[in-house]
Scaffold this motif. Sequence first.
Motif, mmCIF file in Angstrom:
data_model
loop_
_atom_site.group_PDB
_atom_site.id
_atom_site.type_symbol
_atom_site.label_atom_id
_atom_site.label_comp_id
_atom_site.label_asym_id
_atom_site.label_seq_id
_atom_site.Cartn_x
_atom_site.Cartn_y
_atom_site.Cartn_z
ATOM 1 N N PHE A 41 40.196 17.271 39.857
ATOM 2 C CA PHE A 41 39.085 17.868 38.756
ATOM 3 C C PHE A 41 38.343 18.860 38.654
ATOM 4 O O PHE A 41 37.994 19.446 39.845
ATOM 5 C CB PHE A 41 38.497 16.234 38.676
ATOM 6 C CG PHE A 41 39.438 15.088 38.338
ATOM 7 C CD1 PHE A 41 39.583 14.104 37.638
ATOM 8 C CD2 PHE A 41 39.705 13.944 39.637
ATOM 9 C CE1 PHE A 41 40.025 13.368 36.703
ATOM 10 C CE2 PHE A 41 40.850 12.632 39.416
ATOM 11 C CZ PHE A 41 40.449 12.586 38.147
ATOM 12 N N ASP A 42 37.745 18.893 37.253
ATOM 13 C CA ASP A 42 36.834 19.934 37.122
ATOM 14 C C ASP A 42 35.751 19.555 37.324
ATOM 15 O O ASP A 42 35.823 18.373 36.400
ATOM 16 C CB ASP A 42 37.145 21.147 36.362
ATOM 17 C CG ASP A 42 37.000 22.963 36.201
ATOM 18 O OD1 ASP A 42 35.862 22.801 37.460
ATOM 19 O OD2 ASP A 42 37.400 23.701 36.077
ATOM 20 N N GLU A 43 34.591 20.195 37.045
ATOM 21 C CA GLU A 43 33.577 19.934 36.101
ATOM 22 C C GLU A 43 32.990 20.285 34.876
ATOM 23 O O GLU A 43 33.271 22.110 34.828
ATOM 24 C CB GLU A 43 32.296 19.501 37.186
ATOM 25 C CG GLU A 43 31.478 18.458 36.459
ATOM 26 C CD GLU A 43 30.426 17.755 37.880
ATOM 27 O OE1 GLU A 43 30.257 17.211 38.163
ATOM 28 O OE2 GLU A 43 29.939 18.719 38.009
ATOM 29 N N ARG A 51 42.309 18.766 35.821
ATOM 30 C CA ARG A 51 42.663 19.817 35.418
ATOM 31 C C ARG A 51 44.099 19.929 34.648
ATOM 32 O O ARG A 51 45.006 21.056 34.582
ATOM 33 C CB ARG A 51 43.322 20.171 37.279
ATOM 34 C CG ARG A 51 41.545 21.166 37.976
ATOM 35 C CD ARG A 51 41.168 21.443 38.703
ATOM 36 N NE ARG A 51 40.117 21.164 39.354
ATOM 37 C CZ ARG A 51 39.668 22.420 39.727
ATOM 38 N NH1 ARG A 51 40.090 23.668 38.690
ATOM 39 N NH2 ARG A 51 38.617 22.630 39.944
ATOM 40 N N PHE A 52 44.916 18.581 34.986
ATOM 41 C CA PHE A 52 46.460 17.932 34.854
ATOM 42 C C PHE A 52 46.735 18.178 33.417
ATOM 43 O O PHE A 52 48.253 18.653 33.388
ATOM 44 C CB PHE A 52 46.754 16.638 35.974
ATOM 45 C CG PHE A 52 46.370 15.880 34.859
ATOM 46 C CD1 PHE A 52 46.693 15.018 34.296
ATOM 47 C CD2 PHE A 52 45.048 15.540 35.850
ATOM 48 C CE1 PHE A 52 45.860 13.751 34.219
ATOM 49 C CE2 PHE A 52 44.741 14.665 36.495
ATOM 50 C CZ PHE A 52 44.643 13.731 34.725
ATOM 51 N N ILE A 53 46.000 18.753 32.746
ATOM 52 C CA ILE A 53 46.324 18.610 31.622
ATOM 53 C C ILE A 53 45.766 20.480 30.833
ATOM 54 O O ILE A 53 46.112 20.701 29.629
ATOM 55 C CB ILE A 53 45.817 17.628 30.175
ATOM 56 C CG1 ILE A 53 44.726 17.520 30.621
ATOM 57 C CG2 ILE A 53 46.261 16.700 30.684
ATOM 58 C CD1 ILE A 53 43.539 16.543 29.343
ATOM 59 N N ALA A 54 44.921 20.551 31.383
ATOM 60 C CA ALA A 54 45.040 22.724 30.931
ATOM 61 C C ALA A 54 46.279 23.123 30.725
ATOM 62 O O ALA A 54 46.538 22.701 31.681
ATOM 63 C CB ALA A 54 43.807 23.038 31.749
ATOM 64 N N GLU A 55 45.894 24.421 30.359
ATOM 65 C CA GLU A 55 47.090 25.070 30.315
ATOM 66 C C GLU A 55 47.124 25.649 32.027
ATOM 67 O O GLU A 55 47.806 26.174 32.102
ATOM 68 C CB GLU A 55 47.382 26.230 29.590
ATOM 69 C CG GLU A 55 47.118 25.257 28.487
ATOM 70 C CD GLU A 55 47.708 26.217 26.805
ATOM 71 O OE1 GLU A 55 47.113 27.388 26.784
ATOM 72 O OE2 GLU A 55 47.948 25.677 25.470
ATOM 73 N N ASN A 56 45.919 26.607 32.445
ATOM 74 C CA ASN A 56 44.994 26.991 33.289
ATOM 75 C C ASN A 56 44.627 26.041 34.439
ATOM 76 O O ASN A 56 43.474 25.989 33.878
ATOM 77 C CB ASN A 56 44.352 28.413 33.232
ATOM 78 C CG ASN A 56 44.265 28.674 34.574
ATOM 79 O OD1 ASN A 56 44.174 29.128 34.956
ATOM 80 N ND2 ASN A 56 43.760 29.829 33.838
ATOM 81 N N PRO A 57 45.355 25.213 35.297
ATOM 82 C CA PRO A 57 43.984 24.073 36.345
ATOM 83 C C PRO A 57 43.185 24.456 36.691
ATOM 84 O O PRO A 57 42.427 24.152 37.459
ATOM 85 C CB PRO A 57 45.655 23.564 36.417
ATOM 86 C CG PRO A 57 47.212 23.992 35.963
ATOM 87 C CD PRO A 57 46.363 25.139 34.872
ATOM 88 N N GLN A 58 43.327 25.899 37.236
ATOM 89 C CA GLN A 58 41.975 26.802 37.782
ATOM 90 C C GLN A 58 40.981 27.122 37.135
ATOM 91 O O GLN A 58 39.821 26.886 37.861
ATOM 92 C CB GLN A 58 42.746 27.653 38.727
ATOM 93 C CG GLN A 58 44.188 28.253 39.185
ATOM 94 C CD GLN A 58 43.900 26.635 40.605
ATOM 95 O OE1 GLN A 58 42.317 26.549 41.073
ATOM 96 N NE2 GLN A 58 44.572 25.876 41.001
ATOM 97 N N ASN A 59 41.178 26.662 35.830
ATOM 98 C CA ASN A 59 40.042 26.857 35.239
ATOM 99 C C ASN A 59 39.918 26.497 34.092
ATOM 100 O O ASN A 59 39.666 26.427 32.300
ATOM 101 C CB ASN A 59 39.840 28.602 34.031
ATOM 102 C CG ASN A 59 39.630 29.522 36.002
ATOM 103 O OD1 ASN A 59 38.505 29.349 36.408
ATOM 104 N ND2 ASN A 59 40.397 30.178 35.766
#
Length: 471
Positions: free
Chosen positions: A356-358, A395-403
């Motif tokens: 997860f990100d915030e 994060r797992f549905i983002a194209e760039n999970p780190q951001n």
Amino acid sequence: MKKILKRSLIISGISLAALYFLTVGIRAIQIRKINTLPVLTQEQALELDTFLDANYPERTQILKSLPYSTKPVELDVWAKSAIAIDATNGNILYEKNADQIIPPASMTKLVVMYVVFQEIATGRISLEDVVPLTPDTWACNMPPHSSLMFLGKNQKVTLEELMLGLAIASGNDASHAIANYVSGGMDNFIQRMNEEVKKLGLVNTHFVETSGYSEENLTTAREMASFAKIYLEHYPESLAKFHSALSIKYPQEHNLAPETKNWSREQDFSQGFPQYITMPIYQKNTNPLLGKLAGCDGLKTGYIDESGYNLALTAKRNDMRILSVTMGGPGNSVNEGQAGRVHDGTNIMEWAFSTFDEYKNPLVLREYKIPLTGARKTRINLVPAFKPEALTVPRFIAENPQNASDEVKINIDVPEKLKGTVKCGTPYGYIEYTLNGISLEKIPLVCDRTIKRNLLWIRFADLIAQVVLAF
């Protein structure tokens, strides 16, 4: 006479027509003009809050499920009960038997510290206060195998030092001294602790003494996480000042009883603790992940035979704080128990931060002024039904999970205008956050007050004014 009457009627008609078209002109100006409604009255604000609290539980819940679906996760967690949350918004990221009732053990001391901070906020006490030590607070009078700060007869100790003794060494003696000082005794202080958790809606949490030594103190991982979230929100300074401290050495020279100033500092504790303690005792923080887990800065351990090894743990990375509570951890020795805390805490935290990100964007969580026709006001404010402090982003549905948070998109849907009566709390728009087309959070925009429709001739004037404005 007929001519005069006819002339009067014509003049009256012209005057009424002129007045009406003047009304149309005024309404056209009012509709076009971006004006501001008066600030809500106390009665209007109460009506809005009451409606929103009843219809949007997100406003008052301490913890809540993620507002989007995720696949169930199976983590390698040894403790009987566990939970992990986004500490900013209370979103539950992971749970395992989180409602199992287990003694909190020394996690109880978090509630002790919470009450102390509340009292400091009132100005009634301060961290600089010197706290008298009655015989029931001395280490020599504590139950066997207690966690101790090593208080002794006639020592001079401040409230701040006692709080350090609670947070670092988990001192049962310090908890008794604080109860006596703040409330005049254990019973009154326990009553206060129970009142405070009741205010938070923690129905399975109950205390009978301040140290956590009793198995009759009870809570759940979910409720302890709820409490810890509130504690950190209200008193974030507690982390740097107390919970992240790595060690304590007590008593020091300034703490010693005056009559022991010239005594030897060498003492033998093999036969128990004496009334006077003159030797400084070094103790590490009982939290084994401080200094080992990236971003870890708290919070509190707990252990009695009836509870197993408990840990309220928090860490912060890149402005995101995760809070976890594990209870009923295994272990037949301190070393085994600590190993379990490290295993579970590390697994939960590394999984949470990597998953997860915030995202934070408070600028869109504001009121929106919408034109209103056919009503007694020409504007209505639409306001968010609830205002999440942050959005938990998978994060797992983002194209760039780190951001992942950089990919969040915002859609604000509000009507061009409204007409007639609008009622307080009625939704007419929304703010939606999406990531790769998946809705992460949808927040209704609702009327902040009730505005009734206008008189028929004014409503008709509004219709004409709108036609005029359209050309």
